[in-house]
Design an enzyme around this catalytic site. Structure first.
Site, PDB file in Angstrom:
ATOM      1  CE1 TYR A 139      18.811  36.723  42.834  1.00 57.32           C
ATOM      2  CE2 TYR A 139      18.989  38.618  41.367  1.00 57.32           C
ATOM      3  CZ  TYR A 139      18.213  37.690  42.056  1.00 57.32           C
ATOM      4  OH  TYR A 139      16.839  37.751  41.962  1.00 57.32           O
TER       5      TYR A 139
HETATM    6  N1  LIG Z   1      11.487  36.424  36.743  1.00 56.49           N
HETATM    7  C1  LIG Z   1      11.418  35.737  37.874  1.00 56.49           C
HETATM    8  O1  LIG Z   1      10.993  34.558  37.880  1.00 56.49           O
HETATM    9  C2  LIG Z   1      11.871  36.355  39.154  1.00 56.49           C
HETATM   10  C3  LIG Z   1      12.097  37.734  39.248  1.00 56.49           C
HETATM   11  N2  LIG Z   1      12.504  38.272  40.451  1.00 56.49           N
HETATM   12  C4  LIG Z   1      12.712  39.730  40.546  1.00 56.49           C
HETATM   13  O2  LIG Z   1      11.606  40.408  39.964  1.00 56.49           O
HETATM   14  C5  LIG Z   1      12.076  41.564  39.240  1.00 56.49           C
HETATM   15  C6  LIG Z   1      11.629  41.474  37.780  1.00 56.49           C
HETATM   16  O3  LIG Z   1      12.133  40.243  37.248  1.00 56.49           O
HETATM   17  P1  LIG Z   1      12.287  40.090  35.648  1.00 56.49           P
HETATM   18  O4  LIG Z   1      11.159  40.754  34.972  1.00 56.49           O
HETATM   19  O5  LIG Z   1      12.600  38.663  35.367  1.00 56.49           O
HETATM   20  O6  LIG Z   1      13.587  40.988  35.408  1.00 56.49           O
HETATM   21  P2  LIG Z   1      14.574  41.036  34.136  1.00 56.49           P
HETATM   22  O7  LIG Z   1      15.718  40.093  34.380  1.00 56.49           O
HETATM   23  O8  LIG Z   1      13.759  40.892  32.911  1.00 56.49           O
HETATM   24  O9  LIG Z   1      15.162  42.540  34.283  1.00 56.49           O
HETATM   25  C7  LIG Z   1      14.271  43.612  34.407  1.00 56.49           C
HETATM   26  C8  LIG Z   1      14.883  44.816  33.792  1.00 56.49           C
HETATM   27  O10 LIG Z   1      16.014  45.268  34.553  1.00 56.49           O
HETATM   28  C9  LIG Z   1      16.838  45.994  33.642  1.00 56.49           C
HETATM   29  N3  LIG Z   1      18.211  46.168  34.098  1.00 56.49           N
HETATM   30  C10 LIG Z   1      19.146  45.221  34.313  1.00 56.49           C
HETATM   31  N4  LIG Z   1      20.314  45.789  34.666  1.00 56.49           N
HETATM   32  C11 LIG Z   1      20.120  47.130  34.661  1.00 56.49           C
HETATM   33  C12 LIG Z   1      20.948  48.263  34.919  1.00 56.49           C
HETATM   34  N5  LIG Z   1      22.250  48.117  35.232  1.00 56.49           N
HETATM   35  N6  LIG Z   1      20.404  49.499  34.801  1.00 56.49           N
HETATM   36  C13 LIG Z   1      19.090  49.659  34.467  1.00 56.49           C
HETATM   37  N7  LIG Z   1      18.255  48.628  34.218  1.00 56.49           N
HETATM   38  C14 LIG Z   1      18.776  47.386  34.306  1.00 56.49           C
HETATM   39  C15 LIG Z   1      16.803  45.172  32.359  1.00 56.49           C
HETATM   40  O11 LIG Z   1      17.106  46.042  31.270  1.00 56.49           O
HETATM   41  P3  LIG Z   1      17.373  45.474  29.782  1.00 56.49           P
HETATM   42  O12 LIG Z   1      15.997  45.354  29.174  1.00 56.49           O
HETATM   43  O13 LIG Z   1      18.249  46.509  29.140  1.00 56.49           O
HETATM   44  O14 LIG Z   1      18.072  44.129  29.934  1.00 56.49           O
HETATM   45  C16 LIG Z   1      15.395  44.619  32.348  1.00 56.49           C
HETATM   46  O15 LIG Z   1      14.537  45.293  31.453  1.00 56.49           O
HETATM   47  C17 LIG Z   1      13.597  41.597  39.415  1.00 56.49           C
HETATM   48  O16 LIG Z   1      13.954  42.444  40.486  1.00 56.49           O
HETATM   49  C18 LIG Z   1      13.925  40.150  39.745  1.00 56.49           C
HETATM   50  O17 LIG Z   1      15.141  40.020  40.485  1.00 56.49           O
HETATM   51  C19 LIG Z   1      12.762  37.503  41.560  1.00 56.49           C
HETATM   52  C20 LIG Z   1      12.568  36.134  41.504  1.00 56.49           C
HETATM   53  C21 LIG Z   1      12.071  35.488  40.309  1.00 56.49           C
HETATM   54  N1  LIG Z   2      16.446  39.948  37.320  1.00 56.61           N
HETATM   55  C1  LIG Z   2      16.035  38.679  37.402  1.00 56.61           C
HETATM   56  N2  LIG Z   2      16.053  38.066  38.602  1.00 56.61           N
HETATM   57  C2  LIG Z   2      15.665  36.756  38.664  1.00 56.61           C
HETATM   58  C3  LIG Z   2      15.217  36.074  37.533  1.00 56.61           C
HETATM   59  C4  LIG Z   2      15.194  36.776  36.283  1.00 56.61           C
HETATM   60  O1  LIG Z   2      14.821  36.214  35.240  1.00 56.61           O
HETATM   61  N3  LIG Z   2      15.609  38.056  36.277  1.00 56.61           N
HETATM   62  N4  LIG Z   2      14.815  34.767  37.600  1.00 56.61           N
HETATM   63  C5  LIG Z   2      14.891  34.083  38.742  1.00 56.61           C
HETATM   64  C6  LIG Z   2      14.468  32.629  38.730  1.00 56.61           C
HETATM   65  O2  LIG Z   2      13.134  32.524  38.191  1.00 56.61           O
HETATM   66  C7  LIG Z   2      14.472  31.938  40.087  1.00 56.61           C
HETATM   67  O3  LIG Z   2      13.588  32.584  40.958  1.00 56.61           O
HETATM   68  C8  LIG Z   2      14.001  30.497  39.941  1.00 56.61           C
HETATM   69  O4  LIG Z   2      14.970  29.738  39.299  1.00 56.61           O
HETATM   70  C9  LIG Z   2      15.404  34.697  39.992  1.00 56.61           C
HETATM   71  N5  LIG Z   2      15.711  36.094  39.840  1.00 56.61           N
END
Ligand SMILES: NC(=O)C1=CN([C@@H]2O[C@H](COP(=O)(O)OP(=O)(O)OC[C@H]3O[C@@H](n4cnc5c(N)ncnc54)[C@H](OP(=O)(O)O)[C@@H]3O)[C@@H](O)[C@H]2O)C=CC1
Ligand SMILES: Nc1nc2c(c(=O)[nH]1)N=C([C@H](O)[C@@H](O)CO)CN2
Length: 239
Positions: free
Chosen positions: A151
């Site tokens: 990742y």
């Molecule tokens: N949440 C956090 O604290 C953090 C988030 N981030 C980044 O911010 C962004 C948003 O995070 P977050 O809202 O938590 O994301 P999620 O983990 O909720 O994923 C966002 C969406 O991506 C979709 N997805 C996953 N795999 C695929 C695929 N193969 N094809 C198409 N769609 C796909 C999921 O679809 P489905 O609904 O079908 O599962 C989901 O709706 C991400 O890029 C994440 O890496 C970075 C650090 C921290």
């Molecule tokens: N696709 C996602 N990416 C990440 C997520 C998540 O929920 N979906 N969450 C994190 C964590 O919050 C991390 O930043 C702290 O433990 C990272 N990326």
């Protein structure tokens, strides 16, 4: 139709919050979803163009691009949000995990960005202002992650693509990244994990999606910032 903003993976959490933000501001949007969450039905009822796209194989990426181009001839911005936070502990097939991480976090944005240059440049021609590409990366781009190796590597690839595309597309298109640490927990995160994670940053909070919305708006409102990564991490680098 005004030039839409494309958000990938907008069925939940941050992507959905961004979609709702733009709709409330009167901005037309195109969203992709993998799972047809009820929220997608609601976005469609509010006028969003919702395209089913599971970026788990190359053909699906190419097919999505064709569908995107059938809906619009210009784009104000692309926000690459779709992501899978998968880990080695849950994937005995390391080769498949690596390929899946690279495909969703690097290959999908790479192919969509290459195919969308004319759509973004048309926005520039129509508005005398640069269009935008925004990559959602991660704090671990700079540190690596012993529990999410593939990742982190794939997000680092996306960070590098930010620099390459910024140089390739300027001045018509700005390309930036947002590198968050904790923004929102997942529902199944237990209390021990939550407490441990909150301690990782100086601010010690779960900030919520508003922090990403504010960061996206900052980048969209700039005509000068490009090739950069905006850290949204609560001072984690100083802990
Ligand atoms: N949440 C956090 O604290 C953090 C988030 N981030 C980044 O911010 C962004 C948003 O995070 P977050 O809202 O938590 O994301 P999620 O983990 O909720 O994923 C966002 C969406 O991506 C979709 N997805 C996953 N795999 C695929 C695929 N193969 N094809 C198409 N769609 C796909 C999921 O679809 P489905 O609904 O079908 O599962 C989901 O709706 C991400 O890029 C994440 O890496 C970075 C650090 C921290
Ligand atoms: N696709 C996602 N990416 C990440 C997520 C998540 O929920 N979906 N969450 C994190 C964590 O919050 C991390 O930043 C702290 O433990 C990272 N990326």
């Amino acid at each position: 139709m005004t030039s839409p903003i494309l958000i990938t993976g907008a069925g939940q959490r941050i992507g959905l919050a961004l979609a709702k933000h733009f709709i409330a501001a009167g901005q037309t949007i195109i969203v992709t979803y993998r799972t047809r969450h009820k929220a997608i039905d609601e976005l469609a009822q509010q006028g969003a163009i919702c395209i089913a796209a599971d970026f788990s194989d190359d053909n699906a990426i190419v097919e999505f691009i064709a569908v995107l181009k059938s809906h619009t001839s210009s784009l104000k911005a692309i926000i690459h949000n779709a992501s899978s936070w998968d880990c080695e502990a849950n994937n005995p097939d390391s080769a498949a995990l690596f390929d899946n991480m690279m495909r969703i976090h690097a290959k999908t944005p790479y192919l969509i960005n290459l195919a969308s240059s004319e759509l973004l440049q048309r926005y520039y021609e129509q508005h005398a202002a640069p269009a935008d590409i925004i990559h959602l990366t991660d704090y671990v781009v700079d540190t690596g992650s012993p529990k999410h190796l593939a990742y982190a590597a794939s997000k680092a690839a996306l960070d590098n693509l930010t620099k390459s595309f910024a140089a390739k597309y300027a001045p018509q298109i700005k390309v930036n990244a947002i590198a968050p640490s904790l923004i929102i927990f997942n529902e199944d995160d237990d209390d021990a994990y939550r407490a441990k994670t909150l301690k990782k940053s100086l601010m010690g909070i779960e900030p919520g999606c508003r922090e990403i919305i504010n960061s996206v708006d900052l980048l969209l409102n700039s005509h000068y910032i490009t090739g950069r990564s905006l850290p949204v991490d609560g001072g984690r680098h100083l802990k």
